[in-house]
Motif scaffolding. Structure first.
Motif, mmCIF file in Angstrom:
data_model
loop_
_atom_site.group_PDB
_atom_site.id
_atom_site.type_symbol
_atom_site.label_atom_id
_atom_site.label_comp_id
_atom_site.label_asym_id
_atom_site.label_seq_id
_atom_site.Cartn_x
_atom_site.Cartn_y
_atom_site.Cartn_z
ATOM 1 N N GLU A 126 -8.437 11.211 1.160
ATOM 2 C CA GLU A 126 -8.007 11.315 -0.238
ATOM 3 C C GLU A 126 -9.080 10.767 -1.176
ATOM 4 O OE1 GLU A 126 -5.390 12.492 -3.322
ATOM 5 O OE2 GLU A 126 -5.541 13.020 -1.198
ATOM 6 N N LEU A 127 -9.748 9.697 -0.770
ATOM 7 C CA LEU A 127 -10.852 9.190 -1.584
ATOM 8 C C LEU A 127 -11.977 10.224 -1.665
ATOM 9 C CD1 LEU A 127 -11.068 5.439 -0.453
ATOM 10 C CD2 LEU A 127 -10.128 6.349 -2.589
ATOM 11 N N ASP B 170 -16.416 3.798 -10.474
ATOM 12 C CA ASP B 170 -17.685 4.005 -9.777
ATOM 13 C C ASP B 170 -17.548 3.870 -8.267
ATOM 14 O OD1 ASP B 170 -19.627 4.163 -12.179
ATOM 15 O OD2 ASP B 170 -18.440 2.362 -12.572
ATOM 16 N N ILE B 171 -16.808 2.852 -7.810
ATOM 17 C CA ILE B 171 -16.646 2.607 -6.375
ATOM 18 C C ILE B 171 -15.181 2.268 -6.103
ATOM 19 C CG2 ILE B 171 -17.440 1.298 -4.365
ATOM 20 C CD1 ILE B 171 -19.751 0.259 -6.262
ATOM 21 N N ALA B 172 -14.593 2.911 -5.100
ATOM 22 C CA ALA B 172 -13.256 2.543 -4.636
ATOM 23 C C ALA B 172 -13.376 2.069 -3.196
ATOM 24 C CB ALA B 172 -12.307 3.722 -4.735
ATOM 25 N N TYR B 173 -12.941 0.846 -2.954
ATOM 26 C CA TYR B 173 -12.954 0.283 -1.602
ATOM 27 C C TYR B 173 -11.554 0.356 -1.002
ATOM 28 C CZ TYR B 173 -17.445 -2.081 -2.637
ATOM 29 O OH TYR B 173 -18.742 -2.381 -2.958
ATOM 30 N N LEU B 174 -11.465 0.752 0.264
ATOM 31 C CA LEU B 174 -10.250 0.530 1.039
ATOM 32 C C LEU B 174 -10.154 -0.978 1.276
ATOM 33 C CD1 LEU B 174 -10.926 3.431 3.512
ATOM 34 C CD2 LEU B 174 -8.984 3.351 1.943
ATOM 35 N N GLN C 90 -4.155 4.844 9.607
ATOM 36 C CA GLN C 90 -3.739 5.517 8.377
ATOM 37 C C GLN C 90 -4.864 5.527 7.351
ATOM 38 O OE1 GLN C 90 -0.575 3.820 5.910
ATOM 39 N NE2 GLN C 90 0.260 5.873 5.550
ATOM 40 N N ALA C 91 -5.615 4.427 7.283
ATOM 41 C CA ALA C 91 -6.734 4.372 6.345
ATOM 42 C C ALA C 91 -7.785 5.435 6.678
ATOM 43 C CB ALA C 91 -7.366 2.985 6.354
ATOM 44 N N LEU C 92 -8.045 5.621 7.959
ATOM 45 C CA LEU C 92 -9.019 6.625 8.388
ATOM 46 C C LEU C 92 -8.485 8.042 8.226
ATOM 47 C CD1 LEU C 92 -10.316 4.794 11.563
ATOM 48 C CD2 LEU C 92 -11.809 5.666 9.755
ATOM 49 N N ASP C 93 -7.215 8.265 8.573
ATOM 50 C CA ASP C 93 -6.667 9.625 8.625
ATOM 51 C C ASP C 93 -6.142 10.122 7.289
ATOM 52 O OD1 ASP C 93 -7.221 9.523 11.321
ATOM 53 O OD2 ASP C 93 -5.153 9.077 11.920
ATOM 54 N N ARG D 161 3.747 -6.301 -4.359
ATOM 55 C CA ARG D 161 2.739 -5.512 -3.643
ATOM 56 C C ARG D 161 3.385 -4.803 -2.460
ATOM 57 N NH1 ARG D 161 1.018 -10.340 -4.818
ATOM 58 N NH2 ARG D 161 -0.942 -10.694 -5.957
ATOM 59 N N ARG D 162 2.877 -3.600 -2.180
ATOM 60 C CA ARG D 162 3.332 -2.879 -0.994
ATOM 61 C C ARG D 162 2.125 -2.191 -0.358
ATOM 62 N NH1 ARG D 162 4.865 2.319 -0.906
ATOM 63 N NH2 ARG D 162 5.292 2.304 -3.148
ATOM 64 N N TRP D 163 1.925 -2.459 0.935
ATOM 65 C CA TRP D 163 0.821 -1.797 1.631
ATOM 66 C C TRP D 163 1.061 -0.294 1.625
ATOM 67 C CZ3 TRP D 163 -3.466 -4.315 2.782
ATOM 68 C CH2 TRP D 163 -3.424 -5.694 2.996
ATOM 69 N N ASP D 164 0.031 0.474 1.263
ATOM 70 C CA ASP D 164 0.177 1.930 1.242
ATOM 71 C C ASP D 164 -1.205 2.569 1.325
ATOM 72 O OD1 ASP D 164 0.779 4.584 0.877
ATOM 73 O OD2 ASP D 164 2.165 4.250 -0.797
ATOM 74 N N PHE D 165 -1.550 3.039 2.519
ATOM 75 C CA PHE D 165 -2.805 3.750 2.722
ATOM 76 C C PHE D 165 -2.566 5.250 2.893
ATOM 77 C CE2 PHE D 165 -4.114 -0.562 3.786
ATOM 78 C CZ PHE D 165 -5.391 -0.628 3.245
ATOM 79 N N SER D 166 -1.416 5.737 2.390
ATOM 80 C CA SER D 166 -1.161 7.176 2.405
ATOM 81 C C SER D 166 -1.994 7.850 1.323
ATOM 82 C CB SER D 166 0.320 7.457 2.158
ATOM 83 O OG SER D 166 0.667 7.129 0.814
#
Length: 332
Positions: free
Chosen positions: A159-160, A138-142, A151-154, A112-117
């Motif tokens: 992208e979602l 149907d639903i994608a959760y951060l 990074q999740a916000l920006d 696993r690698r964290w990646d909120f880009s």
């Protein structure tokens, strides 16, 4: 009686009040066979469950593959699937051992690698679509952006939004086991839903302070997970766990008092724990993990158990619930 279905915030997505959490069929802690996983999903379908939640994190993709296989052939517009972004899976050729350090009894085929880009989010969704063998999600959760909020916000959230505009996603959410950052997402974005784990239960109402009132005000749906607080509210006894650690005596005693009141009203504690979150107007469903058909049937039976108003009244009178907390109303 089948679970009711509710609209997910302002989106067109609908979810059943009882949702199937698929971490366990990704071999959470112990192995589950393909046949057991398929039987658990089939039992959920028979019970009227139409909302299924998974993530790449669960068993390094095993949960998504098994869930997709179990749902294959069922009418696509009749069920809702959520998965998550924030961890990408990189192949790990030649790796030895298992993934139990992360909680899953699977071989280490990936890291696993964290990646909120933005690129990581799009890659994650594309790979989830392949594992699930679905045309859209149907639903994608951060997923757990605790240490990656900016990074999740920006990057991830916009992208979602693009993926939703392309028709690849139906709704956008954030899933965490804390209420504070979820509240920030509700304030600063146009998310459709939050998945709140362990923070709105009979033992822990931290979500009630700010998150739930704001969600109701903004029209954001709340799905509640962790209603048993990792075990203590399912079977309170010495050694039972709360948030995946041995419960302290104070919490164990409180859980035993909750159980005693429930039993006086002819209600299993598990039933009260499942139903309690649905008393809040922002809550559209409860998410329960299951690794077998028997566990699914038990959850469905508990959710359907008769729940007298007097039970909630006594819990408040005895100080086991806040006096102003919203509770479900008895039906029929």
């Amino acid at each position: 009686m089948s679970p009711r279905h509710n609209r997910l915030g302002r989106s067109a997505v609908r979810v059943s009040e009882l949702a199937f959490g698929a971490a366990a069929i990704g071999n959470l802690f112990t192995e589950v066979s393909d046949a057991q996983a398929e039987a658990a999903v089939a039992a959920a379908w028979e019970a009227g469950v139409r909302y299924f939640d998974t993530a790449p994190h669960y068993g390094l993709g095993l949960s998504e593959r098994r869930l997709g296989a179990a749902l294959r052939g069922r009418p696509r517009h009749e069920f809702t699937v959520s998965t998550k972004v924030g961890r990408v899976l990189d192949p790990a050729p030649g790796a030895q051992g298992d993934d139990l350090a992360h909680g899953f009894a699977v071989p280490v085929t990936h890291r696993r690698r964290w990646d909120f880009s933005a690129r990581g989010v799009r890659r994650s969704i594309e790979e989830s679509l392949n594992r699930l063998d679905l045309g859209w999600i149907d639903i994608a959760y951060l997923h757990d952006p605790d240490n990656h909020a900016d990074q999740a916000l920006d990057e991830a959230y916009p992208e979602l939004e693009r993926l939703r505009a392309e028709g690849i996603l139906g709704a956008i959410g954030v899933g965490m086991n804390q209420a504070e950052l979820l509240t920030r997402f509700i304030r600063e974005t146009d998310i459709d839903a939050v998945l709140l784990a362990g923070r709105y239960s009979l033992l822990d109402q931290r979500g009630l302070t700010e998150l739930l009132p704001l969600a109701a005000e903004r029209g954001v749906a709340v799905v509640v997970g962790g209603v048993f607080n990792s075990g203590l509210l399912a079977d309170p006894k010495p050694g039972a766990t709360f948030d995946y650690a041995t419960a302290p005596d104070e919490l164990l005693n409180r859980a035993l008092r909750l159980k005693a009141v429930c039993e006086r009203h002819g209600v299993p504690l598990r039933a009260a724990a499942l139903r309690f979150p649905l008393g809040h107007p922002a809550v559209v469903g409860v998410l329960v993990g299951a690794r077998s058909a028997a566990e699914v049937r038990d959850a469905a039976a508990m959710l359907n158990h008769r729940m007298p108003d007097a039970l909630w009244g006594e819990l408040k009178e005895r100080g086991l619930l806040p006096a102003d907390v919203p509770t479900p109303r008895e039906e029929g």
